[in-house]
Design an enzyme around this catalytic site. Sequence first.
Site, PDB file in Angstrom:
ATOM      1  N   GLU A 236       0.886  -1.180   0.000  1.00 27.32           N
ATOM      2  CA  GLU A 236       0.000   0.000   0.000  1.00 27.32           C
ATOM      3  C   GLU A 236       0.912   1.216   0.000  1.00 27.32           C
ATOM      4  O   GLU A 236       1.490   1.562   1.033  1.00 27.32           O
ATOM      5  CB  GLU A 236      -0.901  -0.012   1.244  1.00 27.32           C
ATOM      6  CG  GLU A 236      -1.771  -1.259   1.390  1.00 27.32           C
ATOM      7  CD  GLU A 236      -2.842  -1.379   0.321  1.00 27.32           C
ATOM      8  OE1 GLU A 236      -3.068  -0.397  -0.409  1.00 27.32           O
ATOM      9  OE2 GLU A 236      -3.430  -2.455   0.201  1.00 27.32           O
ATOM     10  N   CYS A 270      -2.064   9.437   2.287  1.00 26.24           N
ATOM     11  CA  CYS A 270      -1.738   8.798   1.001  1.00 26.24           C
ATOM     12  C   CYS A 270      -2.787   9.142  -0.057  1.00 26.24           C
ATOM     13  O   CYS A 270      -2.461   9.280  -1.222  1.00 26.24           O
ATOM     14  CB  CYS A 270      -1.614   7.293   1.172  1.00 26.24           C
ATOM     15  SG  CYS A 270      -2.997   6.582   2.066  1.00 26.24           S
TER      16      CYS A 270
HETATM   17  P1  NDP Z   1       8.369   4.970   4.591  1.00 24.68           P
HETATM   18  O1  NDP Z   1       8.374   4.191   3.330  1.00 24.68           O
HETATM   19  O2  NDP Z   1       9.487   5.883   4.857  1.00 24.68           O
HETATM   20  O3  NDP Z   1       8.289   4.000   5.861  1.00 24.68           O
HETATM   21  C1  NDP Z   1       7.225   3.070   6.030  1.00 24.68           C
HETATM   22  C2  NDP Z   1       7.672   1.994   7.009  1.00 24.68           C
HETATM   23  O4  NDP Z   1       8.721   1.235   6.411  1.00 24.68           O
HETATM   24  C3  NDP Z   1       8.237   2.541   8.311  1.00 24.68           C
HETATM   25  O5  NDP Z   1       7.850   1.685   9.376  1.00 24.68           O
HETATM   26  C4  NDP Z   1       9.727   2.462   8.065  1.00 24.68           C
HETATM   27  O6  NDP Z   1      10.473   2.395   9.241  1.00 24.68           O
HETATM   28  C5  NDP Z   1       9.822   1.155   7.303  1.00 24.68           C
HETATM   29  N1  NDP Z   1      11.045   0.978   6.517  1.00 24.68           N
HETATM   30  C6  NDP Z   1      11.963   1.894   6.137  1.00 24.68           C
HETATM   31  N2  NDP Z   1      12.939   1.309   5.388  1.00 24.68           N
HETATM   32  C7  NDP Z   1      12.613  -0.004   5.287  1.00 24.68           C
HETATM   33  C8  NDP Z   1      13.193  -1.131   4.621  1.00 24.68           C
HETATM   34  N3  NDP Z   1      14.307  -1.030   3.906  1.00 24.68           N
HETATM   35  N4  NDP Z   1      12.570  -2.330   4.724  1.00 24.68           N
HETATM   36  C9  NDP Z   1      11.420  -2.454   5.423  1.00 24.68           C
HETATM   37  N5  NDP Z   1      10.816  -1.431   6.071  1.00 24.68           N
HETATM   38  C10 NDP Z   1      11.399  -0.221   6.001  1.00 24.68           C
HETATM   39  O7  NDP Z   1       6.968   5.743   4.616  1.00 24.68           O
HETATM   40  P2  NDP Z   1       6.472   6.801   5.666  1.00 24.68           P
HETATM   41  O8  NDP Z   1       6.458   6.208   7.020  1.00 24.68           O
HETATM   42  O9  NDP Z   1       7.203   8.071   5.449  1.00 24.68           O
HETATM   43  O10 NDP Z   1       4.943   6.973   5.231  1.00 24.68           O
HETATM   44  C11 NDP Z   1       4.522   7.859   4.261  1.00 24.68           C
HETATM   45  C12 NDP Z   1       4.268   7.150   2.955  1.00 24.68           C
HETATM   46  O11 NDP Z   1       3.306   6.127   3.165  1.00 24.68           O
HETATM   47  C13 NDP Z   1       3.659   8.068   1.893  1.00 24.68           C
HETATM   48  O12 NDP Z   1       4.246   7.799   0.653  1.00 24.68           O
HETATM   49  C14 NDP Z   1       2.186   7.646   1.884  1.00 24.68           C
HETATM   50  O13 NDP Z   1       1.534   7.937   0.671  1.00 24.68           O
HETATM   51  C15 NDP Z   1       2.303   6.198   2.159  1.00 24.68           C
HETATM   52  N6  NDP Z   1       1.053   5.673   2.697  1.00 24.68           N
HETATM   53  C16 NDP Z   1       0.318   4.834   1.918  1.00 24.68           C
HETATM   54  C17 NDP Z   1      -0.922   4.389   2.359  1.00 24.68           C
HETATM   55  C18 NDP Z   1      -1.752   3.480   1.521  1.00 24.68           C
HETATM   56  O14 NDP Z   1      -2.672   2.901   2.062  1.00 24.68           O
HETATM   57  N7  NDP Z   1      -1.498   3.325   0.241  1.00 24.68           N
HETATM   58  C19 NDP Z   1      -1.466   4.808   3.654  1.00 24.68           C
HETATM   59  C20 NDP Z   1      -0.581   5.650   4.400  1.00 24.68           C
HETATM   60  C21 NDP Z   1       0.633   6.065   3.923  1.00 24.68           C
HETATM   61  P3  NDP Z   1      11.060   3.760   9.860  1.00 24.68           P
HETATM   62  O15 NDP Z   1       9.935   4.733   9.979  1.00 24.68           O
HETATM   63  O16 NDP Z   1      11.549   3.306  11.173  1.00 24.68           O
HETATM   64  O17 NDP Z   1      12.127   4.214   8.904  1.00 24.68           O
END
Ligand code: NDP
Length: 497
Positions: A236, A270
Amino acid sequence: MSIDAPQFQTTAPSDGEVIASFPIMTPEEVSAAVDRARIAAHWWAELGFDGRKTRLLAWKSLLARRAEQLAWLVHREGGKPVEDALLEIALSIEHLDWAAKNAEKILGERGVRPSLLTMNQRARLWYEPMGVVGVIGPWNYPVFTPVGSVGYALAAGNAVVFKPSEYTTAVGQWMVDSFAQVVPEQPVVQLITGQGATGAALCTSGVDKISFTGSTATGRKVMAAAAQNLTPVVLELGGKDAFIVDADANIEKAVDAALFGAMGNAGQTCVAVERVYVHDAIYDQFLDRLASRARELHPGNEATSSYGPMTMPAQIATIREHVDHAIACGGRAIVGGPESIGESVVGPIVLADVPESCPAVTDETFGPTVVVNRIRDLSDGIDKANANHYGLGASLFGKDRKALMEAARRLRTGMVSINSWVMYAGVPALPWGGVGVSGFGRIHGPDGLREFARSKGVVSERFPSPLVLTSFSRRPDTSAIISKALVALHGRRKWTS
Ligand code: NDP
C-alpha cells in the site's frame, strides 16, 4: 535483550518533547519474535472463527472505551489534531468490527459446483491462515493503516509481528499492549521496534506474508527483500490523487471537500487531494472560494489547530522543491508560497495553472499544498488524472450521476469517491489499494481477508463415475464420448462478426 542495547526516541513534532524510548532490535531479535509468533499462530488458528471473533470484538470494545486516551497519544506523537486522531480511531474500530464479524462468511468452508465431467465429485473450498504476517506501518495514520492489515490478518487466523514507524512507535506499542490485555494467553500480536533496518530484517525473517504500507521507494526495497524467500507481499504505497470538478458541481460542497482532503493532517495522507481539476466554466469561481476558505485555516501545534506540524521534518524539503519548481515554471501561488514553509508548520499553499509536467503535479508532495488546474470537460479531467504513474484514489464532483459513474470506471485507481472525499475508507466492505506505483494487493473488505489466507480446494468422490478419466485402464470409447460431450456442451456457439 541487553539493557544497553541501542535505543531511539520518539518526540512530539510540536515541541520536541521525548515521548518514549525503544530498543533498536537486531535481525536476531526479529527472528526470535517470529519464532514466538509461530507458536502463537497455531494457538490462534485453533480458536476457530468464533473464538477469534469473540476476542477481536473484545479488543474493539476496549479501543472504543479508550479512544480518547489513544487519540491524545496520536496527537502528541504524530502531531495531528485530537479530533482527526479520533476520526482515524473510529474508522479503525469499524473495520475491526467488520473483519471479526465477516471472516467466517468470506473464508469459511463452502461447497462449489463441480463441472459436468466431474459430476461425481463433491467440491469444497475454504481459506486457511497463512501463519505469521509481518506488518510494516507508516506514521501518518498510525492506527488506521496498521489496523487495515493487523485486524484483517488476525480475523483470517494469523499471528502478527508489527513494525510501526520510528516516528509513531509509542502508538504502535499502545495498540499491541491493548490487544495483549484481551488476549493474554499467547503473543498473537508482537511489536518489534527500530528503524528501517528492523523493517528490512522482518522482510527476510521467513514470515509467511508481508503487508507493507509506506512510500513507493521503500515498497520497492521491501519487495526485493521479500523475493529472497519468495515471501508474498501486499504493498500500500504513495499517491497523487486527483479531484475532478464538473461544470454543474455544487461549488461550495466541492471546495469544502477539496480543502479538507488537501490540507487535513497537513496533507500527509496517502489519498490526500494533491491535484484539483476544475471545469473551465467554474474554474475562477472555484479557485476564489477555495482560496478564501484556505486563508481561514489556522494550522499550528495546538490540539484544536486546523492541522498540525509536519511529522517528518525531511518532508519539508520535498514541499519546498515542488512549490519552488511550480512557480519557476509558470504556476501561480494563489494562497501562500515558499514563505509559508516554516521549520515544522507549513501554512496552506494553493497553486494554480501549474504545468502538468511539474513535480507538484507528477510526484507525491505530502504537504498542505494543492494544485488547481483547468479542464475542458470531465473527459479531459480523467485523461489528466490518469496521466500519472500513481493510481490510489480519486474524487469526482458533479450532478450527472451516470456521467460520474462512467468517469469512475475510466479512472485508473483502486478507489473513487463521488461527491465526497475518501468516504470509501469508511465502508469496511470495500477494498483498499492502488494500481501502478501506488502498489498492489488489497486490504479491507472480503479481498482484504483473502489477502491474508490461502485458498484450499478439495474434491471427494460421491459415487464412481461411469466415465473414468484419469486411469491407464480408461475405456477405449471414453475419448469419443468426451469429444461428443464437448461439442454438445461447449461447441454450439457460432462466431458471427
Ligand atoms: P516509509 O516508506 O518511509 O516508511 C514506512 C515503514 O517502512 C516505516 O515503518 C519504516 O520504518 C519502514 N522501513 C523503512 N525502510 C525499510 C526497509 N528497507 N525495509 C522495510 N521497512 C522499512 O513511509 P512513511 O512512514 O514516510 O509513510 C509515508 C508514505 O506512506 C507516503 O508515501 C504515503 O503515501 C504512504 N502511505 C500509503 C498508504 C496506503 O494505504 N497506500 C497509507 C498511508 C501512507 P522507519 O519509519 O523506522 O524508517
